[in-house]
Design an enzyme around this catalytic site. Structure first.
Site, PDB file in Angstrom:
ATOM      1  N   HIS A 308       8.112 -34.005 -19.818  1.00 31.13           N
ATOM      2  CA  HIS A 308       8.998 -33.221 -20.588  1.00 31.13           C
ATOM      3  C   HIS A 308       8.851 -32.199 -21.033  1.00 31.13           C
ATOM      4  O   HIS A 308       7.609 -31.908 -21.947  1.00 31.13           O
ATOM      5  CB  HIS A 308      10.846 -33.832 -21.144  1.00 31.13           C
ATOM      6  CG  HIS A 308      11.225 -32.967 -21.163  1.00 31.13           C
ATOM      7  ND1 HIS A 308      11.652 -32.039 -22.237  1.00 31.13           N
ATOM      8  CD2 HIS A 308      12.531 -33.792 -20.647  1.00 31.13           C
ATOM      9  CE1 HIS A 308      12.824 -31.856 -22.089  1.00 31.13           C
ATOM     10  NE2 HIS A 308      13.290 -32.954 -21.206  1.00 31.13           N
ATOM     11  N   ASP A 366      15.663 -38.366 -16.267  1.00 32.85           N
ATOM     12  CA  ASP A 366      16.168 -38.521 -14.959  1.00 32.85           C
ATOM     13  C   ASP A 366      14.845 -40.239 -14.195  1.00 32.85           C
ATOM     14  O   ASP A 366      15.530 -40.136 -13.390  1.00 32.85           O
ATOM     15  CB  ASP A 366      15.346 -37.472 -14.017  1.00 32.85           C
ATOM     16  CG  ASP A 366      16.305 -36.367 -14.402  1.00 32.85           C
ATOM     17  OD1 ASP A 366      15.348 -35.689 -14.828  1.00 32.85           O
ATOM     18  OD2 ASP A 366      17.211 -36.871 -14.147  1.00 32.85           O
TER      19      ASP A 366
HETATM   20  C1  SDX Z   1      14.955 -32.001 -17.003  1.00 35.78           C
HETATM   21  O1  SDX Z   1      14.227 -29.168 -19.500  1.00 35.78           O
HETATM   22  C2  SDX Z   1      15.143 -30.003 -19.764  1.00 35.78           C
HETATM   23  O2  SDX Z   1      15.650 -29.823 -21.229  1.00 35.78           O
HETATM   24  C3  SDX Z   1      15.608 -30.674 -18.565  1.00 35.78           C
HETATM   25  C4  SDX Z   1      16.669 -32.064 -18.870  1.00 35.78           C
HETATM   26  C5  SDX Z   1      17.396 -31.686 -19.075  1.00 35.78           C
HETATM   27  O3  SDX Z   1      18.511 -32.157 -19.233  1.00 35.78           O
HETATM   28  O4  SDX Z   1      18.205 -30.054 -18.476  1.00 35.78           O
HETATM   29  O5  SDX Z   1      16.338 -32.405 -19.729  1.00 35.78           O
HETATM   30  C6  SDX Z   1      17.053 -32.539 -17.244  1.00 35.78           C
HETATM   31  O6  SDX Z   1      15.206 -31.382 -15.703  1.00 35.78           O
HETATM   32  C7  SDX Z   1      14.213 -34.040 -16.904  1.00 35.78           C
HETATM   33  C8  SDX Z   1      13.100 -33.065 -16.276  1.00 35.78           C
HETATM   34  C9  SDX Z   1      12.960 -33.994 -14.664  1.00 35.78           C
HETATM   35  N1  SDX Z   1      11.622 -33.590 -14.102  1.00 35.78           N
HETATM   36  C10 SDX Z   1      10.917 -34.737 -13.600  1.00 35.78           C
HETATM   37  O7  SDX Z   1      10.570 -35.750 -14.313  1.00 35.78           O
HETATM   38  C11 SDX Z   1       9.527 -33.937 -12.671  1.00 35.78           C
HETATM   39  C12 SDX Z   1       8.418 -34.909 -13.074  1.00 35.78           C
HETATM   40  N2  SDX Z   1       8.043 -33.512 -14.613  1.00 35.78           N
HETATM   41  C13 SDX Z   1       7.130 -32.165 -14.655  1.00 35.78           C
HETATM   42  O8  SDX Z   1       7.375 -32.177 -13.592  1.00 35.78           O
HETATM   43  C14 SDX Z   1       7.221 -31.789 -15.494  1.00 35.78           C
HETATM   44  O9  SDX Z   1       6.829 -32.810 -16.509  1.00 35.78           O
HETATM   45  C15 SDX Z   1       8.439 -31.074 -16.568  1.00 35.78           C
HETATM   46  C16 SDX Z   1       9.172 -29.924 -15.324  1.00 35.78           C
HETATM   47  C17 SDX Z   1       9.661 -32.005 -16.774  1.00 35.78           C
HETATM   48  C18 SDX Z   1       7.713 -30.535 -17.492  1.00 35.78           C
HETATM   49  O10 SDX Z   1       6.593 -29.742 -17.244  1.00 35.78           O
HETATM   50  P1  SDX Z   1       5.942 -28.548 -17.973  1.00 35.78           P
HETATM   51  O11 SDX Z   1       6.422 -28.852 -19.704  1.00 35.78           O
HETATM   52  O12 SDX Z   1       5.532 -27.288 -17.301  1.00 35.78           O
HETATM   53  O13 SDX Z   1       4.690 -29.858 -18.906  1.00 35.78           O
HETATM   54  P2  SDX Z   1       2.878 -28.943 -17.945  1.00 35.78           P
HETATM   55  O14 SDX Z   1       3.697 -29.184 -16.173  1.00 35.78           O
HETATM   56  O15 SDX Z   1       2.743 -28.436 -18.525  1.00 35.78           O
HETATM   57  O16 SDX Z   1       2.224 -31.117 -17.663  1.00 35.78           O
HETATM   58  C19 SDX Z   1       1.285 -30.156 -18.737  1.00 35.78           C
HETATM   59  C20 SDX Z   1       0.360 -31.544 -18.218  1.00 35.78           C
HETATM   60  C21 SDX Z   1      -0.138 -30.693 -16.790  1.00 35.78           C
HETATM   61  O17 SDX Z   1      -1.662 -31.127 -16.727  1.00 35.78           O
HETATM   62  P3  SDX Z   1      -2.700 -30.129 -17.513  1.00 35.78           P
HETATM   63  O18 SDX Z   1      -2.827 -29.332 -17.023  1.00 35.78           O
HETATM   64  O19 SDX Z   1      -2.199 -30.412 -18.918  1.00 35.78           O
HETATM   65  O20 SDX Z   1      -3.713 -31.525 -17.097  1.00 35.78           O
HETATM   66  O21 SDX Z   1       1.215 -33.177 -17.951  1.00 35.78           O
HETATM   67  C22 SDX Z   1       0.414 -33.046 -16.406  1.00 35.78           C
HETATM   68  C23 SDX Z   1       0.874 -31.833 -16.126  1.00 35.78           C
HETATM   69  O22 SDX Z   1      -0.040 -31.930 -15.114  1.00 35.78           O
HETATM   70  N3  SDX Z   1       2.123 -33.371 -16.473  1.00 35.78           N
HETATM   71  C24 SDX Z   1       2.411 -34.889 -15.260  1.00 35.78           C
HETATM   72  C25 SDX Z   1       3.045 -34.698 -15.468  1.00 35.78           C
HETATM   73  N4  SDX Z   1       4.275 -34.050 -16.185  1.00 35.78           N
HETATM   74  C26 SDX Z   1       3.650 -32.851 -16.324  1.00 35.78           C
HETATM   75  N5  SDX Z   1       0.751 -35.075 -14.768  1.00 35.78           N
HETATM   76  C27 SDX Z   1       1.717 -36.347 -13.713  1.00 35.78           C
HETATM   77  N6  SDX Z   1       2.777 -36.321 -13.614  1.00 35.78           N
HETATM   78  C28 SDX Z   1       4.468 -36.084 -13.679  1.00 35.78           C
HETATM   79  N7  SDX Z   1       5.632 -35.620 -14.252  1.00 35.78           N
END
Ligand code: SDX
Length: 432
Positions: A308, A366
């Site tokens: 998140h 989710d």
């Molecule tokens: C919702 O914003 C809100 O408040 C949204 C929400 C709401 O109520 O409106 O809470 C609802 O959208 C919840 C989120 C649902 N999405 C998912 O579950 C999809 C999977 N999650 C990711 O795509 C991700 O975690 C996000 C999109 C939710 C957050 O993305 P960020 O903040 O841009 O995080 P990031 O991409 O910068 O990740 C940081 C690190 C990265 O690795 P490094 O580059 O540091 O090595 O964490 C890794 C990412 O690759 N990472 C994951 C991951 N999420 C982040 N690796 C594997 N699986 C994941 N799910």
């Protein structure tokens, strides 16, 4: 609002600029950079808005480090335990918990707006039978302004209120009609004697040829899940609604833009993606392979329902929904649901994995919500539609707050231009 200042020094020129810092009720101080470009010729750069507050709001507060979520100051845990969806909707729209009479009146207003204009109902027939319900919802909600001209003057507070009531009231009817269209069954009209979620269940699952009784377990579970999804500060879809609204677009078009943004798998589309992922994993033995893929930078696969932007701790909503999963599956005599067992195992393994621990990747709202929707008989392609129904309250509350602001202006971010230097046109026969 209390303030102090910070001074920024440009080490290239020694130039200094003093900027005001705003003190919030809760949360980080915010440097007001509104004058930075005019007074010092600088932009700030923050793609993804990791450190940017786009507005001031009185609605929702998130503390990502402590996993805290407040609606109008009330902790989500207390609202989830003691309140109802329409009572929290009232709280979000009007700022205070209602007394009995105002709440009854509000419920009556919402139920009276739940029917659709009859011509609008024929819109659903224009979609292919296998259209994704979110595609139908985006189209139908966007078309509401073609039917309800008497609530599109955004400068008129009563128009704004009627539009808000209409959208909250009609979303379940539109959602259910989208579902019925996708399974080739006739649309079901709302029943004003039922609760908000009872009505939705009946409009989705009743058929004209036999009586339908709302299951109180499902009705209560849906009401609770909807409370948890009502609002979440300036997430992607809410920010989309605010930006669309800042141009003066009508409220129905703004909410349609929010639905479109919510559909993305990185956002509200994740609940549907979680179930597809769990189906793909299939068995506990396959978890290590999928965790390896989630860590592999060359593999686009991510663990859906994990991570998140704000919560670097357990999403408080996920905690509540996780407990609900046990209760609902127990009550629906589905407690040995293999998908739920798999989700619990996946969570346990991921939360003990260095990669996830280092990046503070916890289950978000989710991760478990789809399991409850599935247990309630709601098909996977309707999961994000459920999210949109609940989030409509947050979207209309945020839109109303923005439109009512005195110095409300169109949102118009700038950029850092990194394209070609200025150059002259070259005639086609001189190009090589
Ligand atoms: C919702 O914003 C809100 O408040 C949204 C929400 C709401 O109520 O409106 O809470 C609802 O959208 C919840 C989120 C649902 N999405 C998912 O579950 C999809 C999977 N999650 C990711 O795509 C991700 O975690 C996000 C999109 C939710 C957050 O993305 P960020 O903040 O841009 O995080 P990031 O991409 O910068 O990740 C940081 C690190 C990265 O690795 P490094 O580059 O540091 O090595 O964490 C890794 C990412 O690759 N990472 C994951 C991951 N999420 C982040 N690796 C594997 N699986 C994941 N799910």
């Amino acid at each position: 609002m209390k303030e102090h200042t910070v001074t920024v020094t440009d080490n290239r020129t020694g130039e200094q600029i003093e900027l005001p810092v705003k003190h919030p009720t809760h949360g980080p101080y915010a440097v007001d950079i509104g004058r930075l470009f005019r007074d010092a010729g600088y932009f700030t750069y923050d793609p993804g808005f990791l450190s940017t507050a786009s507005c001031q709001s009185t609605l929702t507060y998130l503390d990502g480090d402590n996993g805290e979520l407040l609606y109008r100051g009330y902790p989500i845990e207390q609202l989830a335990e003691k309140s109802s969806f329409t009572e929290v909707a009232y709280l979000m729209l009007y700022g205070e918990l209602p007394e009995k009479e105002p709440l009854k009146k509000f419920n009556d207003v919402i139920i009276k707006h739940s029917m659709l204009n009859e011509s609008l109902s024929s819109l659903f027939g224009g979609f292919y039978h296998d259209a994704h319900p979110m595609a139908i919802m985006v189209g139908v909600v966007g078309s509401l302004s073609a039917f309800y001209h008497d609530s599109t003057d955004i400068s008129n507070a009563s128009h704004r209120e009627i539009a808000a009531h209409r959208m909250i009231a009609k979303m379940p009817t539109i959602a259910a009609a989208s579902y019925k269209h996708s399974i080739g069954e006739p649309q079901v009209y709302p029943d004003n004697s039922l609760s908000y979620t009872g009505n939705l269940l009946r409009m989705m699952f009743s058929v004209p040829c036999e009586p339908y009784k709302v299951d109180p377990v499902a009705e209560k579970a849906l009401d609770l899940i909807f409370i948890l999804h009502i609002d979440h500060e300036q997430n992607a879809s809410t920010s989309t609604v605010r930006l669309a609204g800042s141009s003066g677009a009508n409220p129905f078009a703004c909410i349609a833009s929010g639905i479109a943004a919510l559909w993305g798998p990185a956002h509200g589309g994740a609940n549907e993606a979680v179930l597809s992922m769990l189906d793909e994993i299939g068995h506990v033995d396959n978890i290590p392979e999928f965790l390896a893929r989630a860590k592999d930078k060359n593999d686009p696969f991510r663990l859906m329902g994990f991570g998140h932007r704000v919560y670097k701790n357990y999403d408080p909503r996920a905690k509540i929904i996780r407990q609900m999963c046990y209760d609902v599956l127990e009550k629906l005599d589905d407690k040995d649901d293999p998908t739920f067992e798999l989700a619990l195992k996946l969570e346990e393994i991921a939360l003990n994995d260095e990669y996830f621990i280092q990046r503070n990747l916890y289950p978000n709202v989710d991760f478990y919500s789809g399991l409850i929707y599935k247990a309630l008989g709601i098909p996977t392609n309707m999961f994000t539609v459920m999210f949109a129904i609940a989030r409509t309250v947050g979207w209309v509350a945020q839109w109303t707050e923005m439109i009512a602001e005195e110095n409300q202006r169109i949102g118009r971010p700038r950029q850092i231009y990194v394209g070609p230097e200025k150059r002259d046109y070259v005639e086609i026969d001189k190009r090589q």
